[in-house]
Design a protein around this motif. Structure first.
Motif, mmCIF file in Angstrom:
data_model
loop_
_atom_site.group_PDB
_atom_site.id
_atom_site.type_symbol
_atom_site.label_atom_id
_atom_site.label_comp_id
_atom_site.label_asym_id
_atom_site.label_seq_id
_atom_site.Cartn_x
_atom_site.Cartn_y
_atom_site.Cartn_z
ATOM 1 N N ALA A 1 0.652 -1.165 -0.091
ATOM 2 C CA ALA A 1 0.044 -0.059 -0.028
ATOM 3 C C ALA A 1 0.926 1.156 -0.052
ATOM 4 O O ALA A 1 0.626 2.361 -0.664
ATOM 5 C CB ALA A 1 -1.028 0.009 1.307
ATOM 6 N N PHE A 2 1.943 1.216 0.587
ATOM 7 C CA PHE A 2 2.782 2.352 0.636
ATOM 8 C C PHE A 2 3.431 2.692 -0.844
ATOM 9 O O PHE A 2 3.625 3.679 -1.117
ATOM 10 C CB PHE A 2 3.946 2.410 1.889
ATOM 11 N N GLN A 3 3.944 1.354 -0.982
ATOM 12 C CA GLN A 3 4.608 1.411 -2.651
ATOM 13 C C GLN A 3 3.471 2.060 -3.698
ATOM 14 O O GLN A 3 3.879 3.048 -4.361
ATOM 15 C CB GLN A 3 4.930 0.133 -2.931
ATOM 16 N N MET A 4 2.468 1.549 -3.388
ATOM 17 C CA MET A 4 1.411 1.994 -4.376
ATOM 18 C C MET A 4 1.031 3.478 -4.319
ATOM 19 O O MET A 4 0.933 4.384 -5.247
ATOM 20 C CB MET A 4 0.043 1.158 -4.309
ATOM 21 N N LYS A 5 0.751 4.077 -2.992
ATOM 22 C CA LYS A 5 0.610 5.369 -2.741
ATOM 23 C C LYS A 5 1.760 6.394 -3.223
ATOM 24 O O LYS A 5 1.590 7.317 -3.921
ATOM 25 C CB LYS A 5 0.454 5.545 -1.107
ATOM 26 N N LEU A 6 2.905 5.928 -2.822
ATOM 27 C CA LEU A 6 4.118 6.788 -3.613
ATOM 28 C C LEU A 6 4.041 6.750 -4.980
ATOM 29 O O LEU A 6 4.425 7.635 -5.656
ATOM 30 C CB LEU A 6 5.301 6.195 -3.048
ATOM 31 N N ARG A 7 3.733 5.864 -5.861
ATOM 32 C CA ARG A 7 3.509 5.668 -7.189
ATOM 33 C C ARG A 7 2.266 6.382 -7.791
ATOM 34 O O ARG A 7 2.661 7.205 -8.691
ATOM 35 C CB ARG A 7 3.504 4.385 -7.469
#
Length: 188
Positions: A59-65
């Motif tokens: 979820a953190f990776q997706m939000k940053l992307r």
């Protein structure tokens, strides 16, 4: 967009000296560190709504992307280490796209050192420069007086209170306080 807290200098905090807090864009490479910091923060009841096991690295990776040009995701760096992170994200419905939601986390052991002020001041500057952004909203637990003081000091006003909204692991309840900040009106 990189910056530091306006007028910041080294200062004595307890026995530690804190240097300038630098703000830089968050990257996907930061995701694991940000995730670990939020998991640790979530271990303190009443700080975050999420429980540690509910926070997912993906979820953190997706939000940053995905936040990219729609919002602003930044990290605070002091003495070469990330000490906090925050982001502003527009609401998804067309009628609410002038409203941005604020999420901010000062990492464990870094509170009371100006990190939250640096993050929030930076995001307020970004928000004030964005045409069409009229309001920044957040929710904060009444069990987090330091965050409440920070938001009030930087111009946020209480808009409402959700009584007994958050059930803590021990079965007690805390209120969620809705707060908002309205950037100065632009003349464009």
């Amino acid at each position: 967009m990189v910056g530091s807290i306006p007028g910041a200098r080294s200062k004595q905090v307890g026995r530690a000296t804190v240097r300038d807090v630098q703000i830089r864009p968050g990257t996907v490479e930061d995701a694991a560190l940000l995730w670990k910091a939020e998991v640790e923060t979530a271990r303190t009841a009443g700080r975050l709504v999420s429980r540690p096991h509910e926070l997912l690295l993906e979820a953190f990776q997706m939000k940053l992307r995905e936040l990219g040009p729609r919002g602003c995701y930044v990290v605070a760096v002091e003495e070469g280490e990330i000490s906090g992170h925050a982001f502003l994200e527009p609401m998804s419905l067309e009628a609410l796209q002038h409203v941005y939601r604020l999420t901010i986390v000062v990492h464990p052991g870094r509170t009371g050192r100006g990190v939250g002020t640096a993050l929030l001041t930076h995001l307020q500057g970004w928000a004030a420069s964005l045409a069409g952004l009229r309001k920044v909203e957040l929710l904060v637990r009444d069990s987090n007086p330091g965050a409440l003081r920070l938001y009030q000091r930087l111009g946020f006003v209480e808009e409402g209170r959700f009584r007994d909204r958050i059930r803590l692991p021990d079965g007690t309840f805390v209120d969620d306080i809705a707060m908002a900040w309205f950037p100065p009106k632009r003349s464009d």
